[in-house]
Design an enzyme around this catalytic site. Sequence first.
Site, PDB file in Angstrom:
ATOM      1  N   CYS A 145      33.825 -35.277  38.505  1.00 26.44           N
ATOM      2  CA  CYS A 145      34.800 -35.450  39.197  1.00 26.44           C
ATOM      3  C   CYS A 145      35.816 -34.072  39.593  1.00 26.44           C
ATOM      4  O   CYS A 145      36.506 -34.211  40.267  1.00 26.44           O
ATOM      5  CB  CYS A 145      35.835 -36.584  38.967  1.00 26.44           C
ATOM      6  SG  CYS A 145      34.873 -37.909  38.575  1.00 26.44           S
ATOM      7  N   HIS A 176      45.125 -36.115  39.076  1.00 26.63           N
ATOM      8  CA  HIS A 176      44.061 -36.719  38.999  1.00 26.63           C
ATOM      9  C   HIS A 176      44.209 -38.378  39.323  1.00 26.63           C
ATOM     10  O   HIS A 176      43.548 -39.143  40.231  1.00 26.63           O
ATOM     11  CB  HIS A 176      43.107 -36.373  38.023  1.00 26.63           C
ATOM     12  CG  HIS A 176      41.615 -36.922  38.200  1.00 26.63           C
ATOM     13  ND1 HIS A 176      40.977 -36.370  39.123  1.00 26.63           N
ATOM     14  CD2 HIS A 176      41.052 -37.513  37.251  1.00 26.63           C
ATOM     15  CE1 HIS A 176      39.738 -37.174  38.990  1.00 26.63           C
ATOM     16  NE2 HIS A 176      39.652 -37.725  37.980  1.00 26.63           N
ATOM     17  N   HIS A 193      38.946 -43.626  43.977  1.00 33.51           N
ATOM     18  CA  HIS A 193      38.370 -42.578  43.314  1.00 33.51           C
ATOM     19  C   HIS A 193      37.227 -42.107  44.380  1.00 33.51           C
ATOM     20  O   HIS A 193      36.169 -42.740  44.173  1.00 33.51           O
ATOM     21  CB  HIS A 193      38.195 -42.584  42.067  1.00 33.51           C
ATOM     22  CG  HIS A 193      37.508 -41.580  41.338  1.00 33.51           C
ATOM     23  ND1 HIS A 193      37.498 -40.234  41.686  1.00 33.51           N
ATOM     24  CD2 HIS A 193      37.766 -41.360  39.902  1.00 33.51           C
ATOM     25  CE1 HIS A 193      37.391 -39.230  40.904  1.00 33.51           C
ATOM     26  NE2 HIS A 193      37.403 -39.934  39.453  1.00 33.51           N
TER      27      HIS A 193
END
Lengths: 195, 391, 85
Positions: free
Chosen positions: B156, B285, B320
């Site tokens: 990620c 994040h 996400h």
Amino acid sequence: MDKLTVTAASRVTAADLATARLGSRFGRMDLFSQLALLAVESLGINFDSLARDRVAICLAAATSSLATDVEFWKGRDAAGGLSPTLFTYTLPSAAIGELAIRHRLTGPNLCLVGGDALLLAEAADLIRRGEADACVCVSGDVVSAALAELIRVPATAGASALFLQRGGEGPHVLRENDRDIASWCAVISGAKNLG
Amino acid sequence: MCDPAANLPVVAVAGCGAVTAVGEGVGALRAAMRANASGLRACERFRHPRFQSSVVGAAPATTSGVESDDPAFELAHAALHEAAGEAREVLSATLPTRLGLVLSTTKANIEALERLADGRPCSDAARRHLQPDLLAADLAALHGARGPVQCVSVACTSGLVALQQGAKLIQRGAADAVLVVGVDHLSAFVVGGFSSLKALDPVGCRPFDRDRCGLSPGEAGAAMVLARAELAPRGAVTLRGWGTSNDANHMTGPSRDGSGLAQAIRAALGAAGLRPEEIDYVNAHGTGTPYNDAMESAALRGVFGEACPPFSGAKGMLGHTLGAAGIVETILCVLAMRERLLPGTPRLGASADGVPASLVREPRAAERLDHVLKLSTGFGGCNGALILGHG
Amino acid sequence: MTLSPIELKTKIIDSLKLQDITPAQIDDDAPLFGAGLGLDSIDALELVVMLEKEYGIVVKDIEEGRPAFKSVRTLAEFIVAKRPA
């Protein structure tokens, strides 16, 4: 301009794993991570002498994590469902995680897919820019029989590693406009074992 | 240590493009930012025992009428098209051999694996794009990038790493401009995978919320055109510095004390030649998992002490988006800087204990947005930080 | 109905792909997590999969499984209690 030295290089194949003993959790890792760990182990680097946050890990995985992806997805209708362990390894960068854990390396990370030829230049750049003092470079590929059929490439399983250091003592110094970088990449992805 | 005064060209953002859960185009992203909207919805496709939740961030279909077998390509291409449009002046002045492309993705066109495994129709192109490097090559060819092409896949943190790689190509003279594109599409593979880890929030992610309990998968194509600052429009947002690090702790859980992410932040600050107090806003994040958000709070405290700048998280808006996350959320930062607006945190209810008080709930005007810090973390202990500035 | 500890230990070793350890080396009361066998959260989730696959037990919530996962003995007791007839 900093002198950069390749202080060690190695190459391993799946056959070499038969005798590999690299921690009790080695068995749960995907094949690519296992090969990467063994290749780095074979470099014989003493990481104790280095600042762990100044050692980068650069990885190139030719076919991403597709071999593990196929294996993971195969289990979708099994009793109990998909395997969380396999899912964890459906990323080419999983090997970076395992390398970092095993050798406690907290420095910069880079993972490229299909970037075998670029890897050494990127590692050299990281060091020259001052982001790291050394770099563990691993380039490898795992194509299982199932994947081979899917994407029509030959089955394979192997990894090469090299350790690049600022300064350092070793058989090979990277020169600034080093036209031998390509041959170093051949060492990374080829069959030669050094020293 | 990296010397920020070293004579490296400044890299600027010449154009942006995005297709996300809040719609097609950067305009839709801007509108959602102003409205603090969420694009998370229950999606029929993921209503099945294999999936822990059906709430996801789904992008609108970009090929009208036909269900694509190559969603990764479609999303990436659409984003690149928009970004290239905004950057048309810069690109028309760039030789093709001086135009590079960096792709950021975790699973590329994994849709093809699902189709082939089920015996459903799958085109050659879709199958080819299972391989991220081939997807990168085809996108480069389609968009006239005959310079260096790279494909980045670091979980990620891929998006921030791809931006960093694009900037480095320009700084070392390998390219004058770089198309940086991130993509991941919603798939049974990914939703099923996160379900096996019991990592999803059944009602949709709530970053930094007291009751947060997991993430929501999302999909996006997001692209930024990077160029040497002197080629980009005046006042363009610049990439001031970046850093990556590894927790060296656990494969899927971050280090509790946030020290790895703090290290990446400090590396970025050092590269940018900035002190922590010069950061005006942090885009987190913020996946909404208990561990991630707690770790980020710890990392922010570690770097900023009790003087944490205003910060917020976008995953309640977009989900996400994995390989696209670092790019699309950086685009959000660029939009914020252009408008001098601090983005809020969609879907935030009561904030959790231990979260710094400077968490921004609703968007509000900022006195100053000169330096913005973007964070990301990923499986395998990877951390990334990027600092944006004004040209 | 009892459950053979050796059988359970074998299934743990196989499903978690533990290397260099035999069932005889796993103590019935040794902690599975943290110290002892040193399993982590991914292993816990994999054991949940194993319980369904091998014993037909569905653990809905990982918190429900936590006390059961303390040791081989507690896991065996859990299986005997929850196993479908």
